[in-house]
Design an enzyme around this catalytic site. Structure first.
Site, PDB file in Angstrom:
ATOM      1  N   ASN A  97      -3.899   9.852  -0.122  1.00  0.00           N
ATOM      2  CA  ASN A  97      -3.041   9.210  -1.123  1.00  0.00           C
ATOM      3  C   ASN A  97      -3.342   9.707  -2.537  1.00  0.00           C
ATOM      4  OD1 ASN A  97      -1.319   7.589   0.394  1.00  0.00           O
ATOM      5  ND2 ASN A  97      -2.763   5.889   0.470  1.00  0.00           N
ATOM      6  N   HIS A 126       1.525   8.851  -2.315  1.00  0.00           N
ATOM      7  CA  HIS A 126       1.794   7.853  -1.276  1.00  0.00           C
ATOM      8  C   HIS A 126       2.911   8.282  -0.325  1.00  0.00           C
ATOM      9  CE1 HIS A 126      -0.894   4.725  -2.765  1.00  0.00           C
ATOM     10  NE2 HIS A 126      -0.549   5.095  -3.989  1.00  0.00           N
ATOM     11  N   ASP A 166       2.384   7.902   3.510  1.00  0.00           N
ATOM     12  CA  ASP A 166       3.291   7.174   4.410  1.00  0.00           C
ATOM     13  C   ASP A 166       3.676   8.030   5.610  1.00  0.00           C
ATOM     14  OD1 ASP A 166       3.183   5.025   2.751  1.00  0.00           O
ATOM     15  OD2 ASP A 166       5.168   5.320   1.849  1.00  0.00           O
ATOM     16  N   GLU A 225      -4.524   1.869   6.544  1.00  0.00           N
ATOM     17  CA  GLU A 225      -4.588   2.933   7.539  1.00  0.00           C
ATOM     18  C   GLU A 225      -5.227   2.467   8.847  1.00  0.00           C
ATOM     19  OE1 GLU A 225      -8.408   3.402   5.073  1.00  0.00           O
ATOM     20  OE2 GLU A 225      -6.396   2.565   4.894  1.00  0.00           O
TER      21      GLU A 225
END
Length: 384
Positions: free
Chosen positions: A262, A267, A271, A297
């Protein structure tokens, strides 16, 4: 997934003008039926034996006027629907016109007949499903009041009851076959329309409830079970394990160095990693197993009827498949993904509560992380 099956918008979510449009269309069809029936009666050779011809002819202009008005209102509602007009007044207009206009035809053929009873009984039930309650109750109140006025007016000899009808009951006291059939022909379209409308709306209602239930139990990003759903499923499987004996295993899965992903790639890439990892887990486990996302996660695998050896085999297979994942960062660099996993099986202690199962699996996961990551660890005393 489920939402994609829905090709039309749910009628419960229609604009007020669209709901009014539907009702006004049904009203127009009913009025056309009455107009067609009037012309049919007037064309019969024996019409003078069945109807008050003079009264029927005097009412034809009103029949035509009502059909024209219904058509105009229907067209106006179509325009409002195309403009997605939102105002509860549309619903009041549709329901009031439906009820009041049918009261006029009820006056013509009799207020105590099957068509009147069918509409008064079924229309409010269907209406309350689809329309605003105030609009439905308002129309029901005005229609009921009109029916009472028409009925009691006839009882007080202010006007004739069912003035268009002759010989509804023969001199021998038997019902007229013609009028019985006519009343059924008036009743059936109302019942069919209201039944079909109710069945369709209720079906879409159930679909919406199913969709809401699906969304409440599913993680919106990865489409696996969310934490609440996973915990509920774990409790059920744990109870089944206690009662019937098969072992239950849980696997805690944590994607390695996810914070770094990240921080480095953003992000959006994070994702994508989560989505691909969840898809891999779903495709690797068995049909009766569950994959849930606990947050961030971290994922949870619930493996019913699986002993420690079987859980280790399945977890290792998941780890290997995740290690084969590649994510394109969009910057000419391919990101590799790995995961650490901790296992606990209740085969030696089926009285453990769910929180302890998860605690032991989490301890094993922590040990896997401390031992270098990208590995599977089974809980043992040294993990505590």
């Amino acid at each position: 997934m489920l939402a994609k099956k829905i090709t039309m918008r749910n009628p419960l979510e229609w604009e007020d003008s669209s709901k009014a449009c539907l009702l006004l269309f049904a009203t127009l069809l009913a009025h056309l039926q009455y107009l067609g029936w009037a012309y049919y009666l007037l064309s019969l050779p024996q019409r003078d034996e069945l109807i008050n011809t003079e009264f029927a002819l005097s009412q034809l202009p009103y029949f035509h006027g009502i059909v024209v008005l219904s058509t105009i209102l229907f067209v106006i509602s179509i325009v409002g629907s195309l403009k997605r007009s939102e105002s509860v007044l549309w619903q009041h207009l549709g329901t009031q016109y439906y009820g009041i206009s049918l009261c006029y035809f009820s006056f013509v053929i009799g207020t105590l007949t099957m068509p009147t009873g069918a509409v008064l009984a079924a229309a409010p039930v269907v209406g309350l499903i689809l329309f605003d309650r105030a609009a439905v109750f308002g129309a029901l109140a005005s229609s009921t009041l009109l029916i009472l006025v028409i009925s009691y007016g006839s009882a007080l000899q202010w006007w004739e009851y069912a003035p268009v009808i002759k010989n509804f009951v023969s001199e021998s006291g038997h019902l007229s076959m013609f009028w019985l059939t006519s009343m059924l022909l008036f009743t059936v379209p109302h019942f069919l329309m209201l039944t079909i409308m109710a069945a369709y709306v209720l079906r879409r209602w159930r679909m919406r409830e199913e969709e809401v239930r699906y969304l409440s139990l599913t993680d919106p990003l990865t489409s696996v079970s969310n934490r609440r759903s996973a915990m509920s499923h774990l409790e059920r499987e744990l109870e089944r394990s206690r009662r019937k004996g098969p072992s239950l295993s849980v696997v805690m899965v944590d994607l390695d160095h996810f914070k770094r992903v990240n921080d480095t790639w953003g992000h959006g890439i994070g994702d994508e990693v989560l989505v691909k990892a969840a898809k891999t887990l779903r495709e690797t486990v068995r049909q009766n197993d569950m994959v849930g996302r606990l947050g961030g996660e971290e994922f949870l695998l619930i493996l019913p009827g699986t002993d420690q050896k079987g859980a280790e085999f399945l977890a290792e297979r998941c780890r290997q498949h995740i290690a084969k994942l590649e994510v394109d960062t969009g910057q000419r660099e391919i990101l590799k993904v790995t995961a650490s996993m901790g296992i606990y099986c209740n085969e030696h202690n089926r009285l453990l509560e769910s929180d302890m199962l998860l605690e032991y699996a989490d301890q094993a996961l922590y040990h896997a992380k401390e031992s270098g990551r990208n590995r599977v660890v089974i809980w043992h005393e040294g993990c505590a």
